[in-house]
Design a protein around this motif. Structure first.
Motif, PDB file in Angstrom:
ATOM      1  N   SER A  22       0.859  -1.190   0.000  1.00 51.58           N
ATOM      2  CA  SER A  22       0.000   0.000   0.000  1.00 51.58           C
ATOM      3  C   SER A  22       0.890   1.233   0.000  1.00 51.58           C
ATOM      4  O   SER A  22       2.035   1.192   0.465  1.00 51.58           O
ATOM      5  CB  SER A  22      -0.932   0.020   1.219  1.00 51.58           C
ATOM      6  N   VAL A  23       0.361   2.338  -0.529  1.00 49.40           N
ATOM      7  CA  VAL A  23       1.083   3.610  -0.572  1.00 49.40           C
ATOM      8  C   VAL A  23       0.466   4.536   0.456  1.00 49.40           C
ATOM      9  O   VAL A  23      -0.741   4.828   0.402  1.00 49.40           O
ATOM     10  CB  VAL A  23       1.032   4.233  -1.982  1.00 49.40           C
ATOM     11  N   GLU A  24       1.291   4.979   1.417  1.00 48.40           N
ATOM     12  CA  GLU A  24       0.791   5.872   2.457  1.00 48.40           C
ATOM     13  C   GLU A  24       0.698   7.311   1.957  1.00 48.40           C
ATOM     14  O   GLU A  24      -0.297   8.002   2.219  1.00 48.40           O
ATOM     15  CB  GLU A  24       1.691   5.801   3.686  1.00 48.40           C
ATOM     16  N   SER A  25       1.739   7.765   1.263  1.00 43.81           N
ATOM     17  CA  SER A  25       1.714   9.146   0.772  1.00 43.81           C
ATOM     18  C   SER A  25       2.564   9.251  -0.478  1.00 43.81           C
ATOM     19  O   SER A  25       3.569   8.551  -0.624  1.00 43.81           O
ATOM     20  CB  SER A  25       2.231  10.122   1.842  1.00 43.81           C
ATOM     21  N   LEU A  26       2.141  10.149  -1.387  1.00 46.69           N
ATOM     22  CA  LEU A  26       2.867  10.423  -2.624  1.00 46.69           C
ATOM     23  C   LEU A  26       2.841  11.928  -2.847  1.00 46.69           C
ATOM     24  O   LEU A  26       1.756  12.522  -2.964  1.00 46.69           O
ATOM     25  CB  LEU A  26       2.223   9.694  -3.804  1.00 46.69           C
ATOM     26  N   ARG A  27       4.034  12.521  -2.875  1.00 50.53           N
ATOM     27  CA  ARG A  27       4.120  13.966  -3.053  1.00 50.53           C
ATOM     28  C   ARG A  27       4.971  14.251  -4.284  1.00 50.53           C
ATOM     29  O   ARG A  27       6.076  13.718  -4.430  1.00 50.53           O
ATOM     30  CB  ARG A  27       4.710  14.646  -1.818  1.00 50.53           C
ATOM     31  N   VAL A  28       4.425  15.152  -5.139  1.00 47.14           N
ATOM     32  CA  VAL A  28       5.035  15.452  -6.433  1.00 47.14           C
ATOM     33  C   VAL A  28       5.143  16.973  -6.583  1.00 47.14           C
ATOM     34  O   VAL A  28       4.224  17.720  -6.204  1.00 47.14           O
ATOM     35  CB  VAL A  28       4.197  14.867  -7.581  1.00 47.14           C
ATOM     36  N   SER A  29       6.264  17.413  -7.137  1.00 47.82           N
ATOM     37  CA  SER A  29       6.431  18.848  -7.429  1.00 47.82           C
ATOM     38  C   SER A  29       5.821  19.148  -8.798  1.00 47.82           C
ATOM     39  O   SER A  29       6.213  18.542  -9.812  1.00 47.82           O
ATOM     40  CB  SER A  29       7.922  19.226  -7.435  1.00 47.82           C
ATOM     41  N   ILE A  30       4.852  20.068  -8.814  1.00 47.55           N
ATOM     42  CA  ILE A  30       4.191  20.435 -10.065  1.00 47.55           C
ATOM     43  C   ILE A  30       4.328  21.949 -10.266  1.00 47.55           C
ATOM     44  O   ILE A  30       4.633  22.704  -9.335  1.00 47.55           O
ATOM     45  CB  ILE A  30       2.702  20.041 -10.050  1.00 47.55           C
ATOM     46  N   GLU A  31       4.125  22.361 -11.492  1.00 46.54           N
ATOM     47  CA  GLU A  31       4.150  23.792 -11.840  1.00 46.54           C
ATOM     48  C   GLU A  31       2.774  24.185 -12.345  1.00 46.54           C
ATOM     49  O   GLU A  31       2.221  23.515 -13.227  1.00 46.54           O
ATOM     50  CB  GLU A  31       5.208  24.059 -12.904  1.00 46.54           C
ATOM     51  N   LYS A  32       2.226  25.258 -11.780  1.00 43.95           N
ATOM     52  CA  LYS A  32       0.899  25.695 -12.200  1.00 43.95           C
ATOM     53  C   LYS A  32       0.787  27.221 -12.076  1.00 43.95           C
ATOM     54  O   LYS A  32       1.583  27.864 -11.379  1.00 43.95           O
ATOM     55  CB  LYS A  32      -0.185  25.039 -11.360  1.00 43.95           C
ATOM     56  N   THR A  33      -0.203  27.747 -12.762  1.00 44.60           N
ATOM     57  CA  THR A  33      -0.461  29.197 -12.771  1.00 44.60           C
ATOM     58  C   THR A  33      -1.702  29.469 -11.938  1.00 44.60           C
ATOM     59  O   THR A  33      -2.746  28.810 -12.126  1.00 44.60           O
ATOM     60  CB  THR A  33      -0.659  29.710 -14.198  1.00 44.60           C
ATOM     61  N   VAL A  34      -1.592  30.429 -10.995  1.00 38.95           N
ATOM     62  CA  VAL A  34      -2.715  30.771 -10.124  1.00 38.95           C
ATOM     63  C   VAL A  34      -3.078  32.242 -10.318  1.00 38.95           C
ATOM     64  O   VAL A  34      -2.251  33.058 -10.753  1.00 38.95           O
ATOM     65  CB  VAL A  34      -2.360  30.497  -8.647  1.00 38.95           C
ATOM     66  N   LEU A  68      -1.552   1.567  -9.937  1.00 44.26           N
ATOM     67  CA  LEU A  68      -0.701   0.997  -8.899  1.00 44.26           C
ATOM     68  C   LEU A  68      -0.612  -0.522  -9.059  1.00 44.26           C
ATOM     69  O   LEU A  68      -1.637  -1.206  -9.197  1.00 44.26           O
ATOM     70  CB  LEU A  68      -1.259   1.344  -7.512  1.00 44.26           C
ATOM     71  N   ASP A  69       0.604  -1.051  -9.048  1.00 41.47           N
ATOM     72  CA  ASP A  69       0.815  -2.496  -9.048  1.00 41.47           C
ATOM     73  C   ASP A  69       1.927  -2.820  -8.062  1.00 41.47           C
ATOM     74  O   ASP A  69       2.299  -1.974  -7.237  1.00 41.47           O
ATOM     75  CB  ASP A  69       1.137  -3.024 -10.449  1.00 41.47           C
ATOM     76  N   ALA A  70       2.457  -4.037  -8.131  1.00 40.70           N
ATOM     77  CA  ALA A  70       3.445  -4.470  -7.143  1.00 40.70           C
ATOM     78  C   ALA A  70       4.766  -3.746  -7.283  1.00 40.70           C
ATOM     79  O   ALA A  70       5.528  -3.655  -6.310  1.00 40.70           O
ATOM     80  CB  ALA A  70       3.661  -5.983  -7.243  1.00 40.70           C
ATOM     81  N   ASP A  71       5.074  -3.214  -8.460  1.00 39.84           N
ATOM     82  CA  ASP A  71       6.389  -2.631  -8.692  1.00 39.84           C
ATOM     83  C   ASP A  71       6.394  -1.110  -8.773  1.00 39.84           C
ATOM     84  O   ASP A  71       7.456  -0.510  -8.618  1.00 39.84           O
ATOM     85  CB  ASP A  71       6.986  -3.195  -9.979  1.00 39.84           C
ATOM     86  N   GLY A  72       5.273  -0.476  -9.036  1.00 43.28           N
ATOM     87  CA  GLY A  72       5.297   0.972  -9.160  1.00 43.28           C
ATOM     88  C   GLY A  72       3.931   1.554  -9.441  1.00 43.28           C
ATOM     89  O   GLY A  72       2.892   0.897  -9.276  1.00 43.28           O
ATOM     90  N   PHE A  73       3.935   2.818  -9.938  1.00 46.65           N
ATOM     91  CA  PHE A  73       2.691   3.558 -10.152  1.00 46.65           C
ATOM     92  C   PHE A  73       2.985   4.692 -11.123  1.00 46.65           C
ATOM     93  O   PHE A  73       4.138   4.931 -11.516  1.00 46.65           O
ATOM     94  CB  PHE A  73       2.150   4.103  -8.822  1.00 46.65           C
ATOM     95  N   ASP A  74       1.948   5.424 -11.496  1.00 44.34           N
ATOM     96  CA  ASP A  74       2.060   6.566 -12.401  1.00 44.34           C
ATOM     97  C   ASP A  74       1.843   7.856 -11.629  1.00 44.34           C
ATOM     98  O   ASP A  74       0.995   7.921 -10.711  1.00 44.34           O
ATOM     99  CB  ASP A  74       1.034   6.468 -13.533  1.00 44.34           C
ATOM    100  N   VAL A  75       2.616   8.877 -11.994  1.00 42.76           N
ATOM    101  CA  VAL A  75       2.404  10.227 -11.462  1.00 42.76           C
ATOM    102  C   VAL A  75       2.172  11.168 -12.642  1.00 42.76           C
ATOM    103  O   VAL A  75       2.610  10.895 -13.772  1.00 42.76           O
ATOM    104  CB  VAL A  75       3.609  10.698 -10.615  1.00 42.76           C
TER     105      VAL A  75
END
Length: 650
Positions: free
Chosen positions: A271-283, A358-365
């Motif tokens: 299981s994945v507890e947390s996933l944090r990714v750096s993104i760029e966006k305009t606000v 999500l599978d046994a080896d990885g995931f998509d971001v």
């Protein structure tokens, strides 16, 4: 056994050690005495039967099948040992609970039958005073299938055990308790534990659902010497749970793009507890109500502010504004938007994402900034080796091993269990199952194994011979020929060889001819000696004639041959080494025979054959005939039927 029956008395007590009942003439025969005689015989028979069988042992048939979903039980008829006797039971159908462990067996119910219940018990003798009168009553014993806890009256004897709707494996009838115990002890002593698979018992993986599903084929095995048989295959559900290891904040470098695949370093993922990714966006922001104020960004984890603009005006970082946490601070005093106006900012922030695919080896971001860090915290399912075992009671048991990422350890199997298979819990779709239980080796396989061992021994011997030949003929290499002078094998047998090989040396040969004793030796000669008396008889007694009447035949003439026995040695050899070796006995390099105190013998047998001689070798034999009496005349002398000429000697 006391029963509340009118005028019935039975007082047999095994503790009193009464063996027989002595009926005496002239005394009233008591009904109690007859009842005690019955109980005494039944007690004696039960003691003997209990030494061989146990309550619930199946003598014939009496098997059950259970519907795992509905709990419906189909019980066969058969014969079962119960309370000192082998009793039959009729077939039956009933329903049991499908959860938990349920004992299915036979209930025995006793009923007293009188002449009121069965008129045939009245006296059937006709024409007597007691015709039709009531007499002894009867004890009726009924047996029927039941299960423990169904509320039915009667003594319950368990026969089968059902675990969650599955019948526990059991020794097939006849089940003789004492004999089985002896066989179990013999099996443990003769096989080093008595746990092995006789046939079948193949474990295979089935389609998984909420739990892991396995099938065990029908077969037979012995566990700690006790036989266990599966008449049909079994379906087993195993709620396997992995041992987890928490991987805290694993860092991956983002490649960028709308979507990218991330492979973790410590799979498989539980299981994945947390996933944090750096993104760029305009606000879009609204400037504060006064000049130089700070405007709060919508994200709290802002890494940087890349661009700030309003219309065609682009504001410079450090001159016009500074990043202060999750705010844009316009304190530097440069250009800034008008209070209450709207402007835009491009920021880079760390946000939480839900892993995709999500599978046994990885995931998509998604939408990760190239070169930024992807931070993930997850639970790793550690690989483990689990073993499926079976006990002597036919209970299937799972043993969990020691989980480890690199080399998991299989669990040890107690002596009271038999391992059927090992499951490699990889926590992936592929999960290898190995039926590695100890199995009986058929005699045909043992015979084939012996043939293989013999073949390997022959190959090893042949290889040694080849290696020996290579070692001996190591001179025949790279166009050179060198004879190590070990024997005559490397000599040219096509031409006459006039040299001899002795102990690694090539030398001149010695030609020898065997003779009898020399002609100048007329008789054996001993070394000079002086006689010494060691034992003497100096006294004697009187004498007497042995044959005073001279009653004996005259002694025949004595013939002496010279030589009397002919012994000789014939040597046939192509080389001169054998004869030369015979004379090579000294250490000074000269070839002669030395008569001394040191002797040595050397035997070298290359080949040996034997055959009968057709003719003896011709030699000269002289003879002497003596012992003729007065007046006896010699007329003819023959040797082996051949006349010879005799010459008279003085």
């Amino acid at each position: 056994m006391a029963r509340n029956i009118e005028s019935y008395y039975q007082t047999f007590d095994p503790a009193k050690l009464f063996e027989r009942i002595f009926y005496r003439d002239g005394y009233v025969l008591q009904g109690r005495e007859l009842n005690d005689a019955q109980e005494m015989a039944a007690h004696r028979l039960k003691q003997i039967a209990d030494a061989i069988l146990a309550d619930g042992d199946i003598i014939r048939d009496a098997q059950i099948t259970v519907n795992e979903k509905t709990g419906e039980v189909q019980a066969q008829s058969g014969a079962v040992y119960l309370n000192g006797a082998v009793r039959g039971v009729a077939p039956a159908t009933f329903t049991i609970p499908t959860t938990g462990t349920i004992a299915v067996g036979i209930r025995m119910r006793e009923t007293v039958v009188s002449e009121m219940d069965d008129p045939s018990l009245r006296n059937p003798a006709q024409g007597v005073d007691g015709e039709g009168e009531p007499g002894a009553w009867r004890l009726k014993v009924e047996t029927f299938w039941s299960y423990d806890g169904d509320g039915t009256t009667g003594d319950f004897f368990p026969v089968h055990v059902v675990d969650n709707g599955v019948v526990r494996a059991k020794e097939q009838p006849p089940a003789l308790d004492s004999f089985n115990a002896l066989l179990a002890r013999y099996d443990r002593d003769s096989t080093g534990g008595g746990s092995y698979i006789a046939s079948g018992m193949i474990v295979q993986r089935a389609e998984d659902g909420a739990t892991q599903i396995y099938t065990v084929s029908e077969g037979r095995c012995r566990v700690n010497g006790v036989g266990v048989e599966l008449p049909t295959s079994r379906r087993l559900a195993y709620a396997a749970t992995p041992d987890l290891r928490r991987i805290d904040t694993e860092v991956h470098a983002a490649q960028g793009g709308t979507s990218e695949r991330v492979l973790v370093a410590h799979g498989p993922i539980h299981s994945v507890e947390s996933l944090r990714v750096s993104i760029e966006k305009t606000v879009e922001l609204v400037h504060g109500s006064y000049t130089g104020c700070s405007d709060t960004l919508p994200d709290t984890s802002v890494r940087s502010v890349e661009k700030v603009w309003q219309g065609d005006t682009i504001y410079e970082a450090g001159t016009d504004y500074v990043k202060n946490g999750d705010k844009i601070d316009w304190a530097p005093g440069g250009a800034e938007p008008a209070p209450g106006s709207t402007y835009h900012a491009t920021i880079r922030a760390i946000v939480a994402q839900t892993p995709g695919n999500l599978d046994a080896d990885g995931f998509d971001v998604a939408n990760a900034v190239p070169g930024s860090d992807i931070l993930v915290t997850y639970q790793q399912a550690l690989p483990r080796l689990d073993r499926l075992c079976i006990t002597a009671d036919g209970v299937f048991t799972w043993l969990q091993g020691i989980a480890a990422e690199a080399s998991p350890k299989a669990p040890p199997v107690p002596d009271t269990m038999l391992a059927l298979a090992t499951v490699a819990q990889t926590w992936r779709p592929e999960r290898p199952v190995t039926s590695d239980g100890v199995r009986v080796v058929p005699f045909s396989d043992i015979k084939a194994l012996n043939r293989r061992v013999d073949y390997l021994a022959q190959e090893v011997a042949r290889q040694r011979l080849e290696a020996d030949v290579t070692t001996r003929e190591n001179g025949a290499r790279v166009g050179l020929f060198v004879d190590p002078l070990l024997n005559d094998d490397m000599r040219d047998q096509g031409i006459e060889q006039t040299a001899a090989i002795i102990d690694g040396e090539l030398t001149l040969p010695i030609a020898a001819t065997a003779f009898m004793l020399s002609a100048d030796v007329q008789q054996p000669i001993a070394r000079s000696f002086t006689p010494k008396v060691c034992l003497a008889q100096t006294l004697r007694t009187g004498d007497m004639r042995v044959n005073p009447y001279s009653a004996f035949d005259p002694m025949p003439a004595r013939v002496t041959l010279k030589p009397a026995v002919d012994r000789w040695t014939e040597t046939q050899t192509q080389w001169t080494s054998a004869e030369t070796r015979y004379f090579n006995r000294t250490r000074d390099g000269y070839y002669h025979v030395v008569v001394g105190r040191e002797y040595s013998t050397s035997n070298e047998l290359l080949a040996q054959t034997s055959e009968d001689l057709e003719y003896l070798r011709p030699i000269e034999v002289s003879f002497r005939i003596e012992g003729f009496g007065p007046g006896e005349e010699l007329r003819q002398v023959t040797f082996d039927g051949i006349p010879v000429e005799a010459r008279a000697l003085a």
